[in-house]
Design a protein around this motif. Sequence first.
Motif, PDB file in Angstrom:
ATOM      1  N   ILE A   1       0.834  -1.203   0.000  1.00 49.82           N
ATOM      2  CA  ILE A   1       0.000   0.000   0.000  1.00 49.82           C
ATOM      3  C   ILE A   1       0.867   1.250   0.000  1.00 49.82           C
ATOM      4  O   ILE A   1       0.630   2.197  -0.767  1.00 49.82           O
ATOM      5  N   LEU A   2       1.889   1.267   0.850  1.00 47.83           N
ATOM      6  CA  LEU A   2       2.767   2.437   0.911  1.00 47.83           C
ATOM      7  C   LEU A   2       3.510   2.640  -0.402  1.00 47.83           C
ATOM      8  O   LEU A   2       3.719   3.779  -0.833  1.00 47.83           O
ATOM      9  N   PHE A   3       3.907   1.556  -1.057  1.00 50.58           N
ATOM     10  CA  PHE A   3       4.612   1.686  -2.332  1.00 50.58           C
ATOM     11  C   PHE A   3       3.700   2.244  -3.413  1.00 50.58           C
ATOM     12  O   PHE A   3       4.121   3.085  -4.204  1.00 50.58           O
ATOM     13  N   VAL A   4       2.444   1.810  -3.438  1.00 52.11           N
ATOM     14  CA  VAL A   4       1.495   2.336  -4.424  1.00 52.11           C
ATOM     15  C   VAL A   4       1.230   3.818  -4.165  1.00 52.11           C
ATOM     16  O   VAL A   4       1.196   4.620  -5.105  1.00 52.11           O
ATOM     17  N   VAL A   5       1.081   4.188  -2.899  1.00 52.33           N
ATOM     18  CA  VAL A   5       0.880   5.607  -2.563  1.00 52.33           C
ATOM     19  C   VAL A   5       2.097   6.420  -2.996  1.00 52.33           C
ATOM     20  O   VAL A   5       1.969   7.510  -3.542  1.00 52.33           O
ATOM     21  N   PHE A   6       3.301   5.878  -2.767  1.00 53.16           N
ATOM     22  CA  PHE A   6       4.517   6.558  -3.210  1.00 53.16           C
ATOM     23  C   PHE A   6       4.528   6.747  -4.726  1.00 53.16           C
ATOM     24  O   PHE A   6       4.866   7.825  -5.213  1.00 53.16           O
ATOM     25  N   LEU A   7       4.167   5.710  -5.466  1.00 55.79           N
ATOM     26  CA  LEU A   7       4.164   5.819  -6.926  1.00 55.79           C
ATOM     27  C   LEU A   7       3.164   6.865  -7.417  1.00 55.79           C
ATOM     28  O   LEU A   7       3.466   7.641  -8.325  1.00 55.79           O
ATOM     29  N   VAL A   8       1.983   6.887  -6.809  1.00 60.94           N
ATOM     30  CA  VAL A   8       0.965   7.865  -7.212  1.00 60.94           C
ATOM     31  C   VAL A   8       1.464   9.284  -6.930  1.00 60.94           C
ATOM     32  O   VAL A   8       1.357  10.171  -7.785  1.00 60.94           O
ATOM     33  N   LEU A   9       2.010   9.514  -5.749  1.00 60.59           N
ATOM     34  CA  LEU A   9       2.526  10.839  -5.421  1.00 60.59           C
ATOM     35  C   LEU A   9       3.698  11.227  -6.312  1.00 60.59           C
ATOM     36  O   LEU A   9       3.842  12.397  -6.688  1.00 60.59           O
ATOM     37  N   PHE A  10       4.523  10.268  -6.680  1.00 61.36           N
ATOM     38  CA  PHE A  10       5.645  10.541  -7.569  1.00 61.36           C
ATOM     39  C   PHE A  10       5.170  10.973  -8.953  1.00 61.36           C
ATOM     40  O   PHE A  10       5.669  11.945  -9.512  1.00 61.36           O
ATOM     41  N   VAL A  11       4.190  10.267  -9.496  1.00 63.48           N
ATOM     42  CA  VAL A  11       3.670  10.614 -10.815  1.00 63.48           C
ATOM     43  C   VAL A  11       2.980  11.978 -10.778  1.00 63.48           C
ATOM     44  O   VAL A  11       3.164  12.799 -11.688  1.00 63.48           O
ATOM     45  N   VAL A  12       2.214  12.250  -9.723  1.00 61.75           N
ATOM     46  CA  VAL A  12       1.557  13.554  -9.591  1.00 61.75           C
ATOM     47  C   VAL A  12       2.597  14.663  -9.498  1.00 61.75           C
ATOM     48  O   VAL A  12       2.453  15.718 -10.121  1.00 61.75           O
ATOM     49  N   SER A  13       3.663  14.439  -8.758  1.00 61.26           N
ATOM     50  CA  SER A  13       4.693  15.469  -8.642  1.00 61.26           C
ATOM     51  C   SER A  13       5.429  15.670  -9.961  1.00 61.26           C
ATOM     52  O   SER A  13       5.885  16.777 -10.250  1.00 61.26           O
ATOM     53  N   LEU A  14       5.543  14.625 -10.763  1.00 55.83           N
ATOM     54  CA  LEU A  14       6.155  14.799 -12.079  1.00 55.83           C
ATOM     55  C   LEU A  14       5.301  15.681 -12.975  1.00 55.83           C
ATOM     56  O   LEU A  14       5.825  16.526 -13.707  1.00 55.83           O
ATOM     57  N   PHE A  15       3.993  15.497 -12.942  1.00 58.59           N
ATOM     58  CA  PHE A  15       3.117  16.292 -13.791  1.00 58.59           C
ATOM     59  C   PHE A  15       3.019  17.739 -13.327  1.00 58.59           C
ATOM     60  O   PHE A  15       3.089  18.665 -14.124  1.00 58.59           O
ATOM     61  N   PHE A  16       2.862  17.952 -12.042  1.00 59.82           N
ATOM     62  CA  PHE A  16       2.651  19.298 -11.541  1.00 59.82           C
ATOM     63  C   PHE A  16       3.955  20.015 -11.221  1.00 59.82           C
ATOM     64  O   PHE A  16       3.943  21.226 -11.004  1.00 59.82           O
ATOM     65  N   GLY A  17       5.057  19.338 -11.232  1.00 60.56           N
ATOM     66  CA  GLY A  17       6.336  19.966 -10.967  1.00 60.56           C
ATOM     67  C   GLY A  17       6.985  20.548 -12.221  1.00 60.56           C
ATOM     68  O   GLY A  17       7.974  21.248 -12.139  1.00 60.56           O
ATOM     69  N   ARG A  18       6.424  20.292 -13.358  1.00 59.55           N
ATOM     70  CA  ARG A  18       6.989  20.757 -14.639  1.00 59.55           C
ATOM     71  C   ARG A  18       6.344  22.062 -15.100  1.00 59.55           C
ATOM     72  O   ARG A  18       5.832  22.159 -16.204  1.00 59.55           O
ATOM     73  N   ARG A  19       6.386  23.046 -14.261  1.00 64.08           N
ATOM     74  CA  ARG A  19       5.832  24.353 -14.653  1.00 64.08           C
ATOM     75  C   ARG A  19       6.946  25.220 -15.194  1.00 64.08           C
ATOM     76  O   ARG A  19       8.087  25.112 -14.801  1.00 64.08           O
ATOM     77  N   ARG A  20       6.565  26.149 -16.100  1.00 59.71           N
ATOM     78  CA  ARG A  20       7.549  27.089 -16.604  1.00 59.71           C
ATOM     79  C   ARG A  20       7.854  28.119 -15.528  1.00 59.71           C
ATOM     80  O   ARG A  20       6.958  28.531 -14.787  1.00 59.71           O
ATOM     81  N   PRO A  21       9.090  28.552 -15.436  1.00 58.81           N
ATOM     82  CA  PRO A  21       9.401  29.589 -14.433  1.00 58.81           C
ATOM     83  C   PRO A  21       8.745  30.915 -14.799  1.00 58.81           C
ATOM     84  O   PRO A  21       8.561  31.211 -15.976  1.00 58.81           O
ATOM     85  N   PRO A  22       8.373  31.709 -13.809  1.00 67.18           N
ATOM     86  CA  PRO A  22       7.738  32.997 -14.116  1.00 67.18           C
ATOM     87  C   PRO A  22       8.693  33.927 -14.851  1.00 67.18           C
ATOM     88  O   PRO A  22       9.894  33.941 -14.589  1.00 67.18           O
TER      89      PRO A  22
END
Length: 55
Positions: free
Chosen positions: A33-54
């Motif tokens: 369960i913890l590994f699946v939660v880690f994977l989900v959070l990792f994928v979400v951070s990959l998508f939302f962490g790729r913002r252009r700098p202001p």
Amino acid sequence: MLHYAVVFLVIALIAAVLGFGGIAGAAAGIAKILFVVFLVLFVVSLFFGRRRPPV
């Protein structure tokens, strides 16, 4: 999060070697369960962490 998954996996392996099947199964389930939660959070951070700098 990944650290806790690895800790529970090690606990499950040690318990399985010593013959504690119930504890090993529970620890392995928690690790999964913890590994699946880690994977989900990792994928979400990959998508939302790729913002252009202001500009």
